[in-house]
Design a protein around this motif. Structure first.
Motif, mmCIF file in Angstrom:
data_model
loop_
_atom_site.group_PDB
_atom_site.id
_atom_site.type_symbol
_atom_site.label_atom_id
_atom_site.label_comp_id
_atom_site.label_asym_id
_atom_site.label_seq_id
_atom_site.Cartn_x
_atom_site.Cartn_y
_atom_site.Cartn_z
ATOM 1 N N SER A 35 -52.574 9.439 72.600
ATOM 2 C CA SER A 35 -51.326 10.109 72.969
ATOM 3 C C SER A 35 -50.210 9.890 71.964
ATOM 4 N N GLY A 36 -50.423 8.963 71.021
ATOM 5 C CA GLY A 36 -49.432 8.734 69.980
ATOM 6 C C GLY A 36 -48.737 7.393 70.055
ATOM 7 N N GLY A 37 -48.748 6.743 71.217
ATOM 8 C CA GLY A 37 -48.139 5.429 71.333
ATOM 9 C C GLY A 37 -49.008 4.345 70.714
ATOM 10 N N TRP A 38 -48.477 3.123 70.708
ATOM 11 C CA TRP A 38 -49.195 2.022 70.079
ATOM 12 C C TRP A 38 -50.067 1.255 71.070
ATOM 13 N N MET A 39 -51.235 0.822 70.605
ATOM 14 C CA MET A 39 -51.991 -0.233 71.278
ATOM 15 C C MET A 39 -51.403 -1.549 70.780
ATOM 16 N N ALA A 40 -50.556 -2.169 71.565
ATOM 17 C CA ALA A 40 -49.808 -3.337 71.111
ATOM 18 C C ALA A 40 -50.413 -4.626 71.654
ATOM 19 N N ILE A 41 -50.648 -5.596 70.764
ATOM 20 C CA ILE A 41 -51.160 -6.908 71.138
ATOM 21 C C ILE A 41 -49.981 -7.863 71.280
ATOM 22 N N PRO A 42 -49.765 -8.440 72.463
ATOM 23 C CA PRO A 42 -48.622 -9.354 72.634
ATOM 24 C C PRO A 42 -48.867 -10.694 71.953
ATOM 25 N N VAL A 43 -47.821 -11.223 71.346
ATOM 26 C CA VAL A 43 -47.853 -12.528 70.686
ATOM 27 C C VAL A 43 -46.622 -13.311 71.123
ATOM 28 N N VAL A 44 -46.818 -14.574 71.449
ATOM 29 C CA VAL A 44 -45.696 -15.477 71.698
ATOM 30 C C VAL A 44 -45.670 -16.494 70.563
ATOM 31 N N ALA A 45 -44.565 -16.512 69.817
ATOM 32 C CA ALA A 45 -44.397 -17.453 68.719
ATOM 33 C C ALA A 45 -43.432 -18.543 69.148
ATOM 34 N N ILE A 46 -43.895 -19.791 69.116
ATOM 35 C CA ILE A 46 -43.029 -20.942 69.342
ATOM 36 C C ILE A 46 -42.901 -21.657 68.004
ATOM 37 N N HIS A 47 -41.716 -21.500 67.415
ATOM 38 C CA HIS A 47 -41.457 -22.044 66.077
ATOM 39 C C HIS A 47 -40.632 -23.305 66.248
ATOM 40 N N GLY A 48 -41.272 -24.451 66.043
ATOM 41 C CA GLY A 48 -40.647 -25.715 66.352
ATOM 42 C C GLY A 48 -39.442 -26.044 65.492
ATOM 43 N N ALA A 49 -38.646 -26.980 65.980
ATOM 44 C CA ALA A 49 -37.457 -27.407 65.251
ATOM 45 C C ALA A 49 -37.808 -28.382 64.130
ATOM 46 N N ALA A 50 -38.970 -29.005 64.207
ATOM 47 C CA ALA A 50 -39.422 -29.942 63.188
ATOM 48 C C ALA A 50 -40.646 -29.380 62.477
ATOM 49 N N SER A 51 -40.877 -29.823 61.272
ATOM 50 C CA SER A 51 -42.016 -29.343 60.497
ATOM 51 C C SER A 51 -43.323 -29.882 61.062
ATOM 52 N N GLY A 52 -44.404 -29.161 60.802
ATOM 53 C CA GLY A 52 -45.713 -29.545 61.295
ATOM 54 C C GLY A 52 -46.715 -28.440 61.048
ATOM 55 N N PRO A 53 -47.924 -28.562 61.591
ATOM 56 C CA PRO A 53 -48.966 -27.564 61.367
ATOM 57 C C PRO A 53 -48.697 -26.276 62.139
#
Length: 335
Positions: A35-53
């Protein structure tokens, strides 16, 4: 991977910026609907306040596998971005069309978990795989792909991984599942594609398609949190998520199959330890004239079983991982 003390920069993903110490909901757009709309995959990004993996979680690569979706939801509810070190990229539903329609596969009838690493110009499955790999997995140092049993089968909570790899086995110890099964990655799987680029990856198998299993969910949530703590992304593990069991390490497994077509009655439960020649199932025809017992060919632990009573000759009934001399099984505790 950044190291402690490094300044934390904003994360750019799906053309959006995620500031340190914040949570943001995003979308991947691998393909369009007719139909023209997107097949969208949801993502939740939690970007920490401190560095890490950077770590990813994925679920519903097969659209009918819902336990992993609930595991990710519960993990996300436990996290506070200002207390996270590093970045968590959570994809609770990868196969959006299958999840919405009640189908294991994508509309092109391909198995998404045999389509990695994918291509931006390939089939629908290939485009979904490519989007997940380029936007999510390629950024990550480690990841966990969450699955359940398929084809009316249920699985004991277990990690499947390359137990001969030191980094992988280290993560398995941190996850502390009831069972860890040595398993090579299948061609085209997400685990294989991630490993080929150097990302340490665990595959969690637990429960049954289209069913919530409380033990599968509880073990999954606890294992993910313990891995995050082990990786330095969390300061501590809540007392209620500390492991209450040792991990049984197993190196091979086999399915006992139906000797005839008919109605199957499974006589063992997930986690049962069976001895050789123990009766594990009975298969009878519908009119009651023939009945045959299925017996364990080896001592072992039941890690999977069919939940479907109507079977054909050769159908898988009980999944057993051998124990004892020559089976390569060991028991380790996180403590």
């Amino acid at each position: 991977m950044t190291t402690a003390g490094d300044p934390v920069e904003p994360l750019i993903i799906a053309r959006q910026s995620v500031e340190p110490g914040t949570r943001k909901e995003l979308e991947l757009r691998p393909a369009r609907l007719p139909s023209g709309g997107w097949m969208a995959i949801p993502v939740v990004a939690i970007h920490g306040a401190a560095s890490g993996p950077t770590m990813w979680l994925s679920a519903a690569v097969h659209g009918d596998e819902v336990c992993g979706v609930e595991i990710i939801r519960q993990v996300l509810n436990r996290l506070r971005p200002l207390k996270v070190a590093g970045t968590l990229l959570a994809v609770p539903v990868v196969n959006i069309p299958g999840f919405a329609s009640g189908n294991r596969y994508l509309p092109d009838r391909r198995d998404l978990n045999r389509s990695f690493p994918g291509s931006a110009r390939g089939s629908l499955a290939s485009r979904f795989a490519h989007s997940l790999m380029t936007e999510i997995v390629s950024r990550c140092d480690l990841g966990i792909d969450l699955h359940t049993g398929s084809d009316h089968r249920s699985n004991l909570p277990q990690i499947r991984a390359d137990l001969d790899d030191a980094k992988t086995r280290d993560l398995v110890r941190a996850f502390a599942p009831p069972v860890a099964l040595h398993a090579g990655a299948r061609d085209g799987s997400l685990r294989q594609a991630a490993a080929s680029q150097g990302t340490t990856t665990l595959l969690y198998e637990a429960g049954e398609a289209w069913r919530f299993s409380q033990s599968a969910i509880d073990d999954g949530v606890a294992g993910v949190v313990r891995v995050m703590h082990h990786a330095g992304m969390m300061r501590s593990v809540p007392d209620d998520l500390m492991p209450a069991h040792s991990t049984l390490y197993l190196h091979r497994s086999n399915w006992s199959r139906s000797p005839m077509s008919g109605l199957a009655r499974i006589k063992v439960e997930l986690g049962d330890v069976v001895v050789r020649r123990q009766r594990i199932a009975i298969v009878a025809d519908a009119v009651g004239s023939t009945e045959r017992a299925v017996r364990a060919s080896t001592p072992g632990v039941v890690i999977g079983r069919t939940e479907l009573p109507v079977v054909h000759r050769g159908d898988a009934l009980v999944h057993i991982a051998p124990l004892g001399s020559g089976a390569g099984s060991t028991i380790e505790s996180l403590q």
